[in-house]
Design an enzyme around this catalytic site. Structure first.
Site, PDB file in Angstrom:
ATOM      1  N   GLY A  10      35.171  62.229  81.297  1.00  0.00           N
ATOM      2  CA  GLY A  10      36.103  62.844  82.260  1.00  0.00           C
ATOM      3  C   GLY A  10      35.793  64.307  82.499  1.00  0.00           C
ATOM      4  N   SER A  12      34.400  65.721  85.238  1.00  0.00           N
ATOM      5  CA  SER A  12      34.264  66.186  86.631  1.00  0.00           C
ATOM      6  C   SER A  12      35.308  67.228  86.997  1.00  0.00           C
ATOM      7  CB  SER A  12      34.365  64.992  87.592  1.00  0.00           C
ATOM      8  OG  SER A  12      35.474  64.184  87.272  1.00  0.00           O
ATOM      9  N   ASP A  57      33.327  54.208  84.409  1.00  0.00           N
ATOM     10  CA  ASP A  57      34.767  54.077  84.139  1.00  0.00           C
ATOM     11  C   ASP A  57      34.870  53.787  82.637  1.00  0.00           C
ATOM     12  OD1 ASP A  57      37.295  53.140  83.639  1.00  0.00           O
ATOM     13  OD2 ASP A  57      37.444  51.974  85.493  1.00  0.00           O
ATOM     14  N   VAL A  58      35.343  54.771  81.874  1.00  0.00           N
ATOM     15  CA  VAL A  58      35.283  54.618  80.411  1.00  0.00           C
ATOM     16  C   VAL A  58      36.344  53.647  79.870  1.00  0.00           C
ATOM     17  CG1 VAL A  58      34.053  56.759  79.865  1.00  0.00           C
ATOM     18  CG2 VAL A  58      36.556  56.803  80.076  1.00  0.00           C
ATOM     19  N   SER A 136      47.537  65.103  73.112  1.00  0.00           N
ATOM     20  CA  SER A 136      48.561  65.874  73.842  1.00  0.00           C
ATOM     21  C   SER A 136      49.686  66.186  72.872  1.00  0.00           C
ATOM     22  CB  SER A 136      49.119  65.030  74.995  1.00  0.00           C
ATOM     23  OG  SER A 136      50.340  65.576  75.450  1.00  0.00           O
ATOM     24  N   TYR A 149      52.262  57.299  78.113  1.00  0.00           N
ATOM     25  CA  TYR A 149      51.334  58.412  77.905  1.00  0.00           C
ATOM     26  C   TYR A 149      51.446  58.905  76.457  1.00  0.00           C
ATOM     27  CZ  TYR A 149      49.071  62.962  78.675  1.00  0.00           C
ATOM     28  OH  TYR A 149      48.245  64.055  78.598  1.00  0.00           O
ATOM     29  N   LYS A 153      48.633  58.810  73.367  1.00  0.00           N
ATOM     30  CA  LYS A 153      48.143  60.021  72.695  1.00  0.00           C
ATOM     31  C   LYS A 153      48.429  59.972  71.187  1.00  0.00           C
ATOM     32  CE  LYS A 153      46.432  61.911  76.383  1.00  0.00           C
ATOM     33  NZ  LYS A 153      44.996  62.110  76.509  1.00  0.00           N
ATOM     34  N   ILE A 182      48.636  72.663  80.626  1.00  0.00           N
ATOM     35  CA  ILE A 182      47.394  73.311  81.051  1.00  0.00           C
ATOM     36  C   ILE A 182      47.281  73.188  82.580  1.00  0.00           C
ATOM     37  CG2 ILE A 182      44.873  73.379  80.741  1.00  0.00           C
ATOM     38  CD1 ILE A 182      46.399  73.835  78.092  1.00  0.00           C
TER      39      ILE A 182
HETATM   40  P1  NAP Z   1      42.619  65.981  85.387  1.00  0.00           P
HETATM   41  O1  NAP Z   1      42.436  67.357  85.927  1.00  0.00           O
HETATM   42  O2  NAP Z   1      43.459  65.004  86.126  1.00  0.00           O
HETATM   43  O3  NAP Z   1      41.160  65.359  85.112  1.00  0.00           O
HETATM   44  C1  NAP Z   1      41.051  64.092  84.568  1.00  0.00           C
HETATM   45  C2  NAP Z   1      39.593  63.773  84.305  1.00  0.00           C
HETATM   46  O4  NAP Z   1      39.539  62.479  83.677  1.00  0.00           O
HETATM   47  C3  NAP Z   1      38.778  63.710  85.590  1.00  0.00           C
HETATM   48  O5  NAP Z   1      37.521  64.304  85.374  1.00  0.00           O
HETATM   49  C4  NAP Z   1      38.637  62.200  85.819  1.00  0.00           C
HETATM   50  O6  NAP Z   1      37.397  61.852  86.426  1.00  0.00           O
HETATM   51  C5  NAP Z   1      38.615  61.677  84.390  1.00  0.00           C
HETATM   52  N1  NAP Z   1      38.969  60.258  84.306  1.00  0.00           N
HETATM   53  C6  NAP Z   1      40.166  59.667  84.551  1.00  0.00           C
HETATM   54  N2  NAP Z   1      40.056  58.340  84.397  1.00  0.00           N
HETATM   55  C7  NAP Z   1      38.765  58.081  84.055  1.00  0.00           C
HETATM   56  C8  NAP Z   1      38.025  56.898  83.769  1.00  0.00           C
HETATM   57  N3  NAP Z   1      38.608  55.691  83.792  1.00  0.00           N
HETATM   58  N4  NAP Z   1      36.716  57.009  83.443  1.00  0.00           N
HETATM   59  C9  NAP Z   1      36.094  58.233  83.423  1.00  0.00           C
HETATM   60  N5  NAP Z   1      36.752  59.382  83.692  1.00  0.00           N
HETATM   61  C10 NAP Z   1      38.062  59.306  84.016  1.00  0.00           C
HETATM   62  O7  NAP Z   1      43.264  66.034  83.931  1.00  0.00           O
HETATM   63  P2  NAP Z   1      43.171  67.141  82.777  1.00  0.00           P
HETATM   64  O8  NAP Z   1      44.431  67.885  82.786  1.00  0.00           O
HETATM   65  O9  NAP Z   1      41.882  67.843  82.827  1.00  0.00           O
HETATM   66  O10 NAP Z   1      43.222  66.161  81.518  1.00  0.00           O
HETATM   67  C11 NAP Z   1      42.112  65.964  80.641  1.00  0.00           C
HETATM   68  C12 NAP Z   1      42.645  65.395  79.335  1.00  0.00           C
HETATM   69  O11 NAP Z   1      43.559  66.340  78.749  1.00  0.00           O
HETATM   70  C13 NAP Z   1      43.430  64.105  79.500  1.00  0.00           C
HETATM   71  O12 NAP Z   1      43.148  63.238  78.431  1.00  0.00           O
HETATM   72  C14 NAP Z   1      44.878  64.560  79.448  1.00  0.00           C
HETATM   73  O13 NAP Z   1      45.743  63.559  79.023  1.00  0.00           O
HETATM   74  C15 NAP Z   1      44.771  65.701  78.438  1.00  0.00           C
HETATM   75  N6  NAP Z   1      45.896  66.641  78.516  1.00  0.00           N
HETATM   76  C16 NAP Z   1      46.099  67.401  79.636  1.00  0.00           C
HETATM   77  C17 NAP Z   1      47.189  68.278  79.652  1.00  0.00           C
HETATM   78  C18 NAP Z   1      47.490  69.147  80.837  1.00  0.00           C
HETATM   79  O14 NAP Z   1      48.553  69.822  80.820  1.00  0.00           O
HETATM   80  N7  NAP Z   1      46.655  69.225  81.852  1.00  0.00           N
HETATM   81  C19 NAP Z   1      48.052  68.362  78.541  1.00  0.00           C
HETATM   82  C20 NAP Z   1      47.800  67.564  77.436  1.00  0.00           C
HETATM   83  C21 NAP Z   1      46.710  66.707  77.419  1.00  0.00           C
HETATM   84  P3  NAP Z   1      37.254  61.416  87.990  1.00  0.00           P
HETATM   85  O15 NAP Z   1      38.102  62.355  88.790  1.00  0.00           O
HETATM   86  O16 NAP Z   1      35.783  61.570  88.212  1.00  0.00           O
HETATM   87  O17 NAP Z   1      37.713  59.981  88.089  1.00  0.00           O
END
Ligand code: NAP
Length: 240
Positions: A10, A12, A57-58, A136, A149, A153, A182
């Site tokens: 993930g 990108s 797709d992981v 998370s 969710y 986690k 974040i």
């Molecule tokens: P994001 O901006 O929505 O990005 C999600 C990433 O995951 C994208 O690069 C997407 O790739 C990839 N992804 C989703 N489904 C996938 C799949 N089936 N196979 C491969 N890649 C996939 O989210 P983020 O905030 O960066 O979140 C990253 C991680 O941090 C997640 O596990 C999330 O739960 C965790 N997290 C985030 C927050 C927050 O506040 N943002 C807080 C706690 C935990 P594509 O777009 O290429 O599909």
């Protein structure tokens, strides 16, 4: 080869992208996985010579196998795995459908299980590895209207602790990073007012940046004596 090889799932967008960039800036070779965001992935690859991108797709075993095979064919080893790919999902508990359940559990939890299983033979053979799971704070404390969710986690954190015990004797460290709020696309749904209210509840009075998580990943990668930990990076939001 002395250069270390990292797979980041993930990568990108958001946190995964910041992790991939920070590792690449510090001379690691990064296999940046993406699924739907090809344009963003290509931009990332164009920015760094030492980032390769791979679409998978992981949540699907066959595609995970291809991601790992691609890496091993190129570099023969995997030193670092960051299980970052994830999606969120908000609804009342009684409104959760089987499809919601499968979608979130497969993307967030099964993916981490599956990618880890596929990289492990190589790490075990080399008696070396560092696995970082992005969970998370909601896995630690639960979240209203985000049960699947939070369950996914919490499952990741349990996997981290179990694997740390199982793999420690093979010199493989396994840790979780549990981010708070974040600033990424995942939180685009919140209004400025919502975000101001959230900041007010956070002791450091601010929300995090993807780079805050990326710094901790680099620290964990370079550390040699930390395993089985769930490190909350949340500005103190959920001190417990
Ligand atoms: P994001 O901006 O929505 O990005 C999600 C990433 O995951 C994208 O690069 C997407 O790739 C990839 N992804 C989703 N489904 C996938 C799949 N089936 N196979 C491969 N890649 C996939 O989210 P983020 O905030 O960066 O979140 C990253 C991680 O941090 C997640 O596990 C999330 O739960 C965790 N997290 C985030 C927050 C927050 O506040 N943002 C807080 C706690 C935990 P594509 O777009 O290429 O599909």
């Amino acid at each position: 080869m002395s250069q270390k090889i990292a797979i980041v799932t993930g990568a990108s967008r958001g946190i995964g992208r910041a992790i991939a960039k920070n590792l690449a800036k510090n001379d690691y070779i990064v296999i940046a996985n993406y699924n739907k965001s090809e344009k963003e992935a290509l931009e990332l690859k164009n920015e760094f010579n030492n980032i390769h991108i791979f679409k998978a797709d992981v949540s699907k075993r066959e595609e995970v196998k291809q991601l790992v095979e691609y890496t091993l064919n190129k570099y023969k080893k995997i030193d670092i795995l960051v299980n970052n790919a994830g999606i969120d999902s908000q609804q009342l508990f009684q409104d959760i459908t089987d499809e919601d359940w499968q979608n979130v559990i497969n993307t967030n939890l099964y993916s981490a299980f599956c990618v880890t299983q596929e990289v492990l033979p190589n790490m075990l053979h080399n008696k070396n590895g560092c696995i970082i799971n992005i969970s998370s704070i909601w896995g630690l404390v639960g979240s209203s209207c985000e049960s699947i969710y939070s369950i996914s986690k919490a499952g990741i954190d349990a996997m981290t602790k179990s694997l740390a015990k199982e793999l420690g004797p093979s010199n493989i460290r396994v840790n979780s990073i549990a981010p708070g709020f974040i600033d990424t696309d995942m939180n685009k749904k919140y209004s400025i007012d919502d975000i101001n209210n959230i900041k007010h509840d956070i002791p450091l009075q601010k929300i995090g940046k993807p780079e805050d998580i990326a710094k901790c990943v680099k620290w964990l990668v370079e550390d040699e004596f930390t395993t089985g930990q769930v490190i909350a990076i949340d500005g103190g939001w959920q001190i417990h």
